[in-house]
Design an enzyme around this catalytic site. Sequence first.
Site, PDB file in Angstrom:
ATOM      1  CB  CYS A 243       6.642   5.832   4.456  1.00 30.97           C
ATOM      2  SG  CYS A 243       6.702   4.274   3.597  1.00 30.97           S
ATOM      3  CG  HIS A 244       1.635   3.689   7.746  1.00 30.97           C
ATOM      4  ND1 HIS A 244       1.137   4.163   6.555  1.00 30.97           N
ATOM      5  CD2 HIS A 244       0.799   4.139   8.705  1.00 30.97           C
ATOM      6  CE1 HIS A 244       0.040   4.868   6.782  1.00 30.97           C
ATOM      7  NE2 HIS A 244      -0.187   4.871   8.076  1.00 30.97           N
TER       8      HIS A 244
ATOM      9  CG  ASP B  56      29.583   6.406  -3.916  1.00 31.25           C
ATOM     10  OD1 ASP B  56      30.034   7.569  -4.016  1.00 31.25           O
ATOM     11  OD2 ASP B  56      30.013   5.582  -3.076  1.00 31.25           O
TER      12      ASP B  56
END
Length: 302
Positions: A63-64, A113
Amino acid sequence: MVDITHKTNTLRIATAQAIVQVSKPATVEAIQSRTVPKGDVFEMAKAAGFLAVKKTPDLLPDCHPIPVEYTGVQYKIEDLTIVIELTVKTIYKTGVEVEAMHGASVVALTMYDMLKPIDKGVEIRNIRLLEKKGGKSDRKPAPEGLKTAVVVCSDSISNGIGEDKSGKKIIEKLKAFQLEVSDYSIIADDKAGIQGKLRSLQAGGYDMVLITGGTGLSPRDVTPEAVSELLDREIPGIAETARQYGQERVPTSMLSRSAAGFIGEMLVITMPGSTGGVTEYIDALFPHVLHVFNVLEGKKHD
Protein backbone atom coordinates in the site's frame (compact mmCIF):
# COMPACT_ATOMS: atom_id res chain seq x y z
CA MET A 1 5.28 -1.96 -4.82
CA VAL A 2 3.45 -1.17 -8.04
CA ASP A 3 5.00 1.68 -10.02
CA ILE A 4 2.51 4.58 -10.11
CA THR A 5 4.89 7.30 -11.27
CA HIS A 6 3.16 7.43 -14.68
CA LYS A 7 -0.24 8.15 -13.15
CA THR A 8 -1.75 11.59 -12.65
CA ASN A 9 -3.22 13.12 -9.51
CA THR A 10 -7.01 13.10 -9.42
CA LEU A 11 -9.63 13.33 -6.71
CA ARG A 12 -10.07 9.86 -5.21
CA ILE A 13 -12.95 8.97 -2.89
CA ALA A 14 -13.79 5.65 -1.25
CA THR A 15 -16.46 4.65 1.25
CA ALA A 16 -16.33 1.39 3.21
CA GLN A 17 -18.87 -0.19 5.48
CA ALA A 18 -18.56 -2.37 8.58
CA ILE A 19 -21.35 -3.95 10.63
CA VAL A 20 -21.30 -4.44 14.39
CA GLN A 21 -24.09 -6.59 15.81
CA VAL A 22 -24.93 -6.41 19.53
CA SER A 23 -27.07 -8.96 21.32
CA LYS A 24 -29.33 -6.83 23.54
CA PRO A 25 -31.07 -3.44 23.56
CA ALA A 26 -29.25 -2.46 26.75
CA THR A 27 -25.97 -2.30 24.80
CA VAL A 28 -27.43 0.17 22.33
CA GLU A 29 -28.81 2.25 25.18
CA ALA A 30 -25.39 2.34 26.87
CA ILE A 31 -23.74 3.48 23.65
CA GLN A 32 -26.31 6.23 23.09
CA SER A 33 -26.21 7.43 26.69
CA ARG A 34 -22.40 7.23 26.75
CA THR A 35 -22.40 5.02 29.84
CA VAL A 36 -20.19 2.21 28.51
CA PRO A 37 -17.46 1.74 31.18
CA LYS A 38 -14.60 2.07 28.70
CA GLY A 39 -15.83 5.45 27.48
CA ASP A 40 -17.67 7.10 24.59
CA VAL A 41 -17.80 4.25 22.07
CA PHE A 42 -18.60 6.27 18.97
CA GLU A 43 -15.98 8.95 19.58
CA MET A 44 -13.23 6.53 20.60
CA ALA A 45 -13.92 4.25 17.64
CA LYS A 46 -13.94 7.24 15.26
CA ALA A 47 -10.55 8.39 16.55
CA ALA A 48 -9.18 4.87 16.12
CA GLY A 49 -10.49 4.83 12.55
CA PHE A 50 -8.70 8.10 11.76
CA LEU A 51 -5.43 6.65 13.01
CA ALA A 52 -5.96 3.42 11.11
CA VAL A 53 -6.49 5.22 7.81
CA LYS A 54 -3.23 7.13 8.22
CA LYS A 55 -1.34 3.99 9.30
CA THR A 56 -2.55 1.74 6.47
CA PRO A 57 0.75 1.72 4.50
CA ASP A 58 2.64 0.86 7.71
CA LEU A 59 0.71 -2.42 7.97
CA LEU A 60 0.05 -3.41 4.34
CA PRO A 61 3.37 -3.69 2.51
CA ASP A 62 2.06 -3.01 -1.03
CA CYS A 63 0.00 0.00 0.00
CA HIS A 64 1.48 3.36 -1.08
CA PRO A 65 1.83 6.17 1.48
CA ILE A 66 -0.67 8.81 0.42
CA PRO A 67 -1.67 12.31 1.56
CA VAL A 68 -4.98 11.62 3.29
CA GLU A 69 -6.97 14.83 2.95
CA TYR A 70 -10.27 13.84 4.50
CA THR A 71 -11.66 11.04 6.66
CA GLY A 72 -15.22 10.93 7.93
CA VAL A 73 -17.12 8.35 9.99
CA GLN A 74 -20.89 8.01 10.12
CA TYR A 75 -22.96 5.67 12.32
CA LYS A 76 -26.48 4.32 11.86
CA ILE A 77 -28.30 2.27 14.49
CA GLU A 78 -30.84 -0.17 13.10
CA ASP A 79 -32.38 -2.18 15.96
CA LEU A 80 -29.38 -4.20 17.27
CA THR A 81 -27.21 -3.45 14.25
CA ILE A 82 -24.70 -0.62 14.14
CA VAL A 83 -23.74 0.36 10.60
CA ILE A 84 -20.37 2.08 10.20
CA GLU A 85 -19.55 4.03 7.06
CA LEU A 86 -16.10 5.51 6.66
CA THR A 87 -15.12 7.79 3.76
CA VAL A 88 -11.61 8.76 2.70
CA LYS A 89 -10.62 11.44 0.16
CA THR A 90 -7.34 12.42 -1.41
CA ILE A 91 -5.96 14.05 -4.54
CA TYR A 92 -3.31 11.58 -5.60
CA LYS A 93 -2.23 8.98 -8.15
CA THR A 94 -3.84 5.94 -6.55
CA GLY A 95 -7.13 5.10 -4.86
CA VAL A 96 -8.04 5.00 -1.19
CA GLU A 97 -10.34 1.99 -1.00
CA VAL A 98 -7.88 -0.02 1.11
CA GLU A 99 -7.49 2.89 3.52
CA ALA A 100 -11.27 3.16 3.82
CA MET A 101 -11.73 -0.56 4.46
CA HIS A 102 -8.86 -0.63 6.95
CA GLY A 103 -10.31 2.35 8.78
CA ALA A 104 -13.80 0.86 8.91
CA SER A 105 -12.45 -2.44 10.21
CA VAL A 106 -10.57 -0.73 13.05
CA VAL A 107 -13.65 1.33 13.95
CA ALA A 108 -15.58 -1.94 14.25
CA LEU A 109 -12.80 -3.65 16.18
CA THR A 110 -12.56 -0.75 18.62
CA MET A 111 -16.30 -0.92 19.21
CA TYR A 112 -16.03 -4.67 19.78
CA ASP A 113 -13.24 -4.17 22.31
CA MET A 114 -15.17 -1.49 24.20
CA LEU A 115 -18.46 -3.40 24.22
CA LYS A 116 -17.37 -6.94 25.03
CA PRO A 117 -17.30 -6.35 28.83
CA ILE A 118 -21.03 -5.54 28.77
CA ASP A 119 -22.16 -7.70 25.85
CA LYS A 120 -20.60 -11.12 25.32
CA GLY A 121 -22.66 -11.61 22.16
CA VAL A 122 -21.25 -8.65 20.20
CA GLU A 123 -20.07 -9.56 16.70
CA ILE A 124 -18.42 -7.95 13.70
CA ARG A 125 -20.50 -9.13 10.77
CA ASN A 126 -18.86 -7.89 7.58
CA ILE A 127 -16.59 -5.27 6.06
CA ARG A 128 -16.98 -4.20 2.44
CA LEU A 129 -16.30 -1.43 -0.02
CA LEU A 130 -19.46 0.52 -0.81
CA GLU A 131 -18.19 2.94 -3.43
CA LYS A 132 -15.06 4.34 -5.01
CA LYS A 133 -14.59 7.26 -7.36
CA GLY A 134 -11.72 8.83 -9.25
CA GLY A 135 -8.92 7.77 -11.53
CA LYS A 136 -9.02 6.52 -15.10
CA SER A 137 -11.36 3.66 -14.34
CA ASP A 138 -14.02 6.19 -13.35
CA ARG A 139 -14.09 7.88 -16.75
CA LYS A 140 -16.90 6.87 -19.08
CA PRO A 141 -15.65 5.46 -22.36
CA ALA A 142 -15.67 7.49 -25.53
CA PRO A 143 -18.23 6.66 -28.21
CA GLU A 144 -17.48 3.48 -30.11
CA GLY A 145 -15.99 3.54 -33.57
CA LEU A 146 -13.78 6.61 -33.28
CA LYS A 147 -11.87 6.84 -36.53
CA THR A 148 -8.28 7.49 -35.49
CA ALA A 149 -5.11 8.37 -37.41
CA VAL A 150 -1.46 8.59 -36.36
CA VAL A 151 0.85 10.83 -38.38
CA VAL A 152 4.65 10.77 -37.96
CA CYS A 153 6.39 14.01 -39.02
CA SER A 154 10.07 13.34 -39.73
CA ASP A 155 12.34 14.30 -42.62
CA SER A 156 14.76 11.45 -41.95
CA ILE A 157 12.21 8.66 -41.46
CA SER A 158 10.16 9.77 -44.47
CA ASN A 159 13.38 9.50 -46.51
CA GLY A 160 14.04 5.97 -45.29
CA ILE A 161 16.72 6.93 -42.77
CA GLY A 162 15.89 5.36 -39.43
CA GLU A 163 12.76 3.66 -38.17
CA ASP A 164 9.66 5.14 -36.63
CA LYS A 165 9.24 4.29 -32.96
CA SER A 166 7.08 7.07 -31.55
CA GLY A 167 4.17 6.50 -33.94
CA LYS A 168 4.18 2.78 -33.23
CA LYS A 169 4.30 3.51 -29.49
CA ILE A 170 1.16 5.65 -29.82
CA ILE A 171 -0.62 2.84 -31.67
CA GLU A 172 0.43 0.37 -28.99
CA LYS A 173 -0.75 2.53 -26.10
CA LEU A 174 -4.08 3.37 -27.73
CA LYS A 175 -5.01 -0.30 -27.68
CA ALA A 176 -5.42 -0.04 -23.91
CA PHE A 177 -8.37 2.28 -24.58
CA GLN A 178 -9.89 0.05 -27.29
CA LEU A 179 -8.81 2.51 -29.99
CA GLU A 180 -7.67 1.07 -33.31
CA VAL A 181 -5.69 3.22 -35.73
CA SER A 182 -7.13 3.26 -39.26
CA ASP A 183 -4.47 5.45 -40.85
CA TYR A 184 -0.76 5.38 -40.01
CA SER A 185 1.48 7.54 -42.16
CA ILE A 186 4.95 9.05 -42.19
CA ILE A 187 5.47 12.45 -43.82
CA ALA A 188 8.21 15.06 -43.99
CA ASP A 189 8.53 18.07 -41.70
CA ASP A 190 6.83 20.28 -44.24
CA LYS A 191 4.10 22.76 -43.35
CA ALA A 192 2.17 22.39 -46.58
CA GLY A 193 2.48 18.61 -46.43
CA ILE A 194 1.21 18.45 -42.86
CA GLN A 195 -1.75 20.66 -43.65
CA GLY A 196 -2.53 18.68 -46.77
CA LYS A 197 -2.54 15.45 -44.77
CA LEU A 198 -4.87 16.93 -42.16
CA ARG A 199 -7.30 18.16 -44.81
CA SER A 200 -7.27 14.72 -46.38
CA LEU A 201 -8.02 13.04 -43.04
CA GLN A 202 -10.81 15.49 -42.32
CA ALA A 203 -12.33 14.77 -45.72
CA GLY A 204 -12.05 11.07 -44.90
CA GLY A 205 -14.24 11.49 -41.80
CA TYR A 206 -11.57 10.98 -39.16
CA ASP A 207 -12.47 11.83 -35.57
CA MET A 208 -9.00 12.06 -34.02
CA VAL A 209 -5.49 12.63 -35.36
CA LEU A 210 -2.39 12.26 -33.21
CA ILE A 211 0.75 13.78 -34.73
CA THR A 212 4.19 12.92 -33.41
CA GLY A 213 7.28 14.96 -34.25
CA GLY A 214 8.08 18.52 -35.21
CA THR A 215 7.21 20.12 -31.87
CA GLY A 216 10.74 21.11 -30.90
CA LEU A 217 12.78 24.25 -31.57
CA SER A 218 14.77 23.44 -34.72
CA PRO A 219 14.02 25.40 -37.91
CA ARG A 220 12.30 22.33 -39.42
CA ASP A 221 9.97 21.86 -36.43
CA VAL A 222 6.82 23.37 -37.91
CA THR A 223 4.08 20.99 -36.77
CA PRO A 224 2.47 23.36 -34.20
CA GLU A 225 2.37 26.19 -36.73
CA ALA A 226 0.92 23.95 -39.43
CA VAL A 227 -1.80 22.65 -37.11
CA SER A 228 -2.63 25.97 -35.41
CA GLU A 229 -3.41 27.66 -38.72
CA LEU A 230 -6.12 25.08 -39.41
CA LEU A 231 -7.73 24.92 -35.97
CA ASP A 232 -11.29 26.17 -35.72
CA ARG A 233 -11.28 25.78 -31.93
CA GLU A 234 -8.10 25.52 -29.92
CA ILE A 235 -8.11 23.58 -26.64
CA PRO A 236 -5.15 25.06 -24.70
CA GLY A 237 -5.70 22.84 -21.67
CA ILE A 238 -4.64 19.71 -23.56
CA ALA A 239 -1.11 20.96 -24.26
CA GLU A 240 -0.89 22.60 -20.83
CA THR A 241 -1.78 19.35 -19.08
CA ALA A 242 0.71 17.31 -21.11
CA ARG A 243 3.55 19.77 -20.53
CA GLN A 244 2.85 20.00 -16.81
CA TYR A 245 2.86 16.20 -16.57
CA GLY A 246 6.13 15.99 -18.49
CA GLN A 247 7.79 18.80 -16.53
CA GLU A 248 7.30 16.87 -13.29
CA ARG A 249 9.33 14.05 -14.82
CA VAL A 250 11.73 15.65 -17.34
CA PRO A 251 12.92 19.24 -16.70
CA THR A 252 13.21 20.02 -20.41
CA SER A 253 9.56 19.25 -21.19
CA MET A 254 8.82 22.98 -21.02
CA LEU A 255 10.61 23.35 -24.37
CA SER A 256 8.10 21.19 -26.20
CA ARG A 257 5.70 23.18 -28.37
CA SER A 258 2.36 21.51 -28.73
CA ALA A 259 -1.02 22.43 -30.17
CA ALA A 260 -4.42 20.83 -29.86
CA GLY A 261 -7.96 21.53 -30.92
CA PHE A 262 -10.68 20.88 -33.48
CA ILE A 263 -10.55 21.17 -37.22
CA GLY A 264 -14.26 21.01 -37.80
CA GLU A 265 -15.16 18.09 -35.51
CA MET A 266 -11.81 16.32 -35.90
CA LEU A 267 -9.63 16.45 -32.79
CA VAL A 268 -5.93 17.02 -33.54
CA ILE A 269 -3.19 16.70 -30.92
CA THR A 270 0.50 17.23 -31.60
CA MET A 271 3.07 15.31 -29.57
CA PRO A 272 6.88 15.13 -29.31
CA GLY A 273 8.82 12.88 -31.65
CA SER A 274 10.37 10.62 -29.00
CA THR A 275 8.94 7.42 -27.56
CA GLY A 276 9.33 8.84 -24.06
CA GLY A 277 7.53 12.01 -25.06
CA VAL A 278 4.52 10.29 -26.63
CA THR A 279 4.33 7.87 -23.71
CA GLU A 280 4.05 10.80 -21.32
CA TYR A 281 1.46 12.53 -23.49
CA ILE A 282 -0.74 9.44 -23.68
CA ASP A 283 -0.40 8.82 -19.94
CA ALA A 284 -1.21 12.45 -19.18
CA LEU A 285 -4.18 12.87 -21.52
CA PHE A 286 -5.92 9.52 -21.96
CA PRO A 287 -8.61 8.46 -21.43
CA HIS A 288 -9.85 11.81 -20.06
CA VAL A 289 -9.32 13.70 -23.31
CA LEU A 290 -11.75 11.33 -25.03
CA HIS A 291 -14.55 13.03 -23.11
CA VAL A 292 -14.53 15.73 -25.81
CA PHE A 293 -16.40 13.31 -28.06
CA ASN A 294 -19.13 12.84 -25.45
CA VAL A 295 -19.40 16.63 -25.24
CA LEU A 296 -19.72 16.84 -29.02
CA GLU A 297 -22.65 14.42 -28.78
CA GLY A 298 -24.35 16.79 -26.35
CA LYS A 299 -23.57 14.99 -23.11
CA LYS A 300 -22.74 17.08 -20.06
CA HIS A 301 -19.41 17.20 -18.22
CA ASP A 302 -19.28 14.93 -15.17
